[in-house]
Write a protein that holds these residues in place. Structure first.
Motif, PDB file in Angstrom:
ATOM      1  N   UNK A 202       0.718  -1.269   0.011  1.00 28.02           N
ATOM      2  CA  UNK A 202       0.067  -0.059   0.023  1.00 28.02           C
ATOM      3  C   UNK A 202       0.752   1.337   0.104  1.00 28.02           C
ATOM      4  N   UNK A 203       0.321   2.295  -0.489  1.00 31.10           N
ATOM      5  CA  UNK A 203       0.982   3.752  -0.552  1.00 31.10           C
ATOM      6  C   UNK A 203       1.175   4.104   0.971  1.00 31.10           C
ATOM      7  N   UNK A 204       2.522   4.424   1.352  1.00 32.00           N
ATOM      8  CA  UNK A 204       2.792   4.578   2.917  1.00 32.00           C
ATOM      9  C   UNK A 204       1.977   6.028   3.122  1.00 32.00           C
ATOM     10  N   UNK A 205       1.608   6.984   2.200  1.00 31.89           N
ATOM     11  CA  UNK A 205       0.944   8.224   2.595  1.00 31.89           C
ATOM     12  C   UNK A 205      -0.113   7.946   3.534  1.00 31.89           C
ATOM     13  N   UNK A 206      -0.672   7.033   3.688  1.00 32.14           N
ATOM     14  CA  UNK A 206      -2.081   6.736   4.414  1.00 32.14           C
ATOM     15  C   UNK A 206      -1.613   6.705   5.880  1.00 32.14           C
ATOM     16  N   UNK A 207      -0.364   6.384   6.176  1.00 33.23           N
ATOM     17  CA  UNK A 207      -0.020   5.985   7.650  1.00 33.23           C
ATOM     18  C   UNK A 207       0.800   6.966   8.204  1.00 33.23           C
ATOM     19  N   UNK A 208       0.684   7.156   9.484  1.00 32.57           N
ATOM     20  CA  UNK A 208       2.096   7.710  10.225  1.00 32.57           C
ATOM     21  C   UNK A 208       2.823   6.574  10.577  1.00 32.57           C
ATOM     22  N   UNK A 209       4.193   6.705  10.791  1.00 31.24           N
ATOM     23  CA  UNK A 209       5.154   5.612  10.979  1.00 31.24           C
ATOM     24  C   UNK A 209       5.975   5.983  12.261  1.00 31.24           C
ATOM     25  N   UNK A 210       5.981   4.896  12.951  1.00 30.53           N
ATOM     26  CA  UNK A 210       6.969   5.104  14.100  1.00 30.53           C
ATOM     27  C   UNK A 210       8.134   4.438  13.862  1.00 30.53           C
ATOM     28  N   UNK A 211       9.126   4.862  14.766  1.00 34.51           N
ATOM     29  CA  UNK A 211      10.438   4.114  14.982  1.00 34.51           C
ATOM     30  C   UNK A 211      10.379   3.496  16.561  1.00 34.51           C
ATOM     31  N   UNK A 212      10.992   2.456  16.623  1.00 37.42           N
ATOM     32  CA  UNK A 212      10.967   1.864  17.943  1.00 37.42           C
ATOM     33  C   UNK A 212      12.544   1.103  18.036  1.00 37.42           C
ATOM     34  N   UNK A 213      12.832   0.803  19.023  1.00 34.24           N
ATOM     35  CA  UNK A 213      14.112   0.179  19.365  1.00 34.24           C
ATOM     36  C   UNK A 213      13.954  -0.728  20.733  1.00 34.24           C
ATOM     37  N   UNK A 214      14.916  -1.688  20.497  1.00 35.17           N
ATOM     38  CA  UNK A 214      14.738  -2.834  21.651  1.00 35.17           C
ATOM     39  C   UNK A 214      16.097  -3.366  21.937  1.00 35.17           C
ATOM     40  N   UNK A 215      16.755  -3.027  23.105  1.00 35.74           N
ATOM     41  CA  UNK A 215      18.130  -3.741  23.345  1.00 35.74           C
ATOM     42  C   UNK A 215      17.931  -4.619  24.284  1.00 35.74           C
ATOM     43  N   UNK A 216      19.072  -5.696  24.149  1.00 35.87           N
ATOM     44  CA  UNK A 216      18.814  -6.915  25.000  1.00 35.87           C
ATOM     45  C   UNK A 216      18.498  -6.737  26.472  1.00 35.87           C
ATOM     46  N   UNK A 217      17.719  -7.210  27.043  1.00 32.82           N
ATOM     47  CA  UNK A 217      17.171  -7.296  28.341  1.00 32.82           C
ATOM     48  C   UNK A 217      16.527  -5.978  28.721  1.00 32.82           C
ATOM     49  N   UNK A 218      16.151  -5.043  27.632  1.00 31.95           N
ATOM     50  CA  UNK A 218      15.239  -3.884  28.018  1.00 31.95           C
ATOM     51  C   UNK A 218      14.015  -3.973  27.287  1.00 31.95           C
ATOM     52  N   UNK A 219      13.165  -3.276  27.571  1.00 27.56           N
ATOM     53  CA  UNK A 219      11.599  -3.195  26.981  1.00 27.56           C
ATOM     54  C   UNK A 219      11.963  -2.355  25.553  1.00 27.56           C
ATOM     55  N   UNK A 220      10.972  -2.653  24.720  1.00 30.24           N
ATOM     56  CA  UNK A 220      10.756  -1.699  23.297  1.00 30.24           C
ATOM     57  C   UNK A 220      10.521  -0.384  23.786  1.00 30.24           C
ATOM     58  N   UNK A 221      11.031   0.451  23.061  1.00 33.33           N
ATOM     59  CA  UNK A 221      10.671   1.686  23.595  1.00 33.33           C
ATOM     60  C   UNK A 221      10.296   2.638  22.264  1.00 33.33           C
ATOM     61  N   UNK A 222       9.463   3.616  22.246  1.00 36.41           N
ATOM     62  CA  UNK A 222       9.308   4.333  20.862  1.00 36.41           C
ATOM     63  C   UNK A 222      10.661   5.385  20.905  1.00 36.41           C
ATOM     64  N   UNK A 223      11.006   5.840  19.784  1.00 33.37           N
ATOM     65  CA  UNK A 223      12.099   6.615  19.443  1.00 33.37           C
ATOM     66  C   UNK A 223      11.467   7.968  18.826  1.00 33.37           C
ATOM     67  N   UNK A 224      10.592   7.748  17.786  1.00 36.20           N
ATOM     68  CA  UNK A 224      10.332   8.889  16.924  1.00 36.20           C
ATOM     69  C   UNK A 224       8.996   8.526  16.179  1.00 36.20           C
ATOM     70  N   UNK A 225       8.094   9.396  15.725  1.00 37.38           N
ATOM     71  CA  UNK A 225       7.032   9.206  14.890  1.00 37.38           C
ATOM     72  C   UNK A 225       6.837  10.356  14.150  1.00 37.38           C
ATOM     73  N   UNK A 226       6.033  10.013  13.008  1.00 35.77           N
ATOM     74  CA  UNK A 226       6.047  11.201  11.918  1.00 35.77           C
ATOM     75  C   UNK A 226       4.433  11.004  11.247  1.00 35.77           C
ATOM     76  N   UNK A 227       3.742  12.260  11.324  1.00 39.52           N
ATOM     77  CA  UNK A 227       2.357  11.907  10.764  1.00 39.52           C
ATOM     78  C   UNK A 227       2.525  11.677   9.372  1.00 39.52           C
ATOM     79  N   UNK A 228       1.389  11.200   8.502  1.00 38.83           N
ATOM     80  CA  UNK A 228       1.058  10.827   7.280  1.00 38.83           C
ATOM     81  C   UNK A 228       1.438  12.003   6.136  1.00 38.83           C
ATOM     82  N   UNK A 229       1.363  12.929   6.589  1.00 38.42           N
ATOM     83  CA  UNK A 229       1.939  14.088   5.613  1.00 38.42           C
ATOM     84  C   UNK A 229       3.193  14.769   6.107  1.00 38.42           C
ATOM     85  N   UNK A 230       3.899  14.365   7.273  1.00 36.82           N
ATOM     86  CA  UNK A 230       5.073  14.797   7.649  1.00 36.82           C
ATOM     87  C   UNK A 230       5.043  16.206   8.512  1.00 36.82           C
TER      88      UNK A 230
END
Length: 126
Positions: A27-55
């Motif tokens: 699907x075209x990506x412009x329908x969606x907001x996109x988030x970046x997450x990260x997870x290190x060994x032994x740690x919880x997954x955490x949100x890093x950044x997000x951007x709306x569909x339009x930017x």
């Protein structure tokens, strides 16, 4: 069905930079907001950044604010995460995922996101 693929990770020295890409298919990506997450060994997954569909809306975790920058090129169906001044504590597997909105309230909530990619490893070490 939307499918996301992360790339651009690798090994970098402290203070270095990497640029991660999140490429969409199905699907075209412009329908969606996109988030970046990260997870290190032994740690919880955490949100890093997000951007709306339009930017027009972006949010960052306090731990990366001023060092990371999120952007998108909807014509190329890709979202980017530019990571500068990298620290050893940035070492993790980085994931991108799709959501309806990008907000402070939902940025760190994995349940708001779908179509997770496989992740790309970022290692910051001397």
């Amino acid at each position: 069905q939307l499918q996301l693929v992360e790339s651009g990770g690798g090994l970098v020295q402290p203070g270095g930079s990497l640029r991660l890409s999140c490429a969409a298919s199905g699907f075209t990506l412009d329908y969606y907001a996109i988030g970046w997450f990260r997870q290190a060994p032994g740690k919880e997954r955490e949100g890093v950044s997000c951007i709306s569909s339009s930017g027009g809306i972006t949010n960052y975790a306090d731990s990366v604010k001023g060092r990371f920058s999120i952007s998108r090129d909807n014509a190329e169906n890709t979202v980017f995460l530019q990571m500068n001044s990298l620290k050893p504590e940035d070492t993790a597997v980085y994931y991108c995922a799709a959501a309806i909105i990008c907000s402070v309230a939902t940025m760190n909530n994995s349940d708001e996101y779908d179509s997770w990619g496989q992740g790309t490893q970022v290692t910051v070490s001397s």
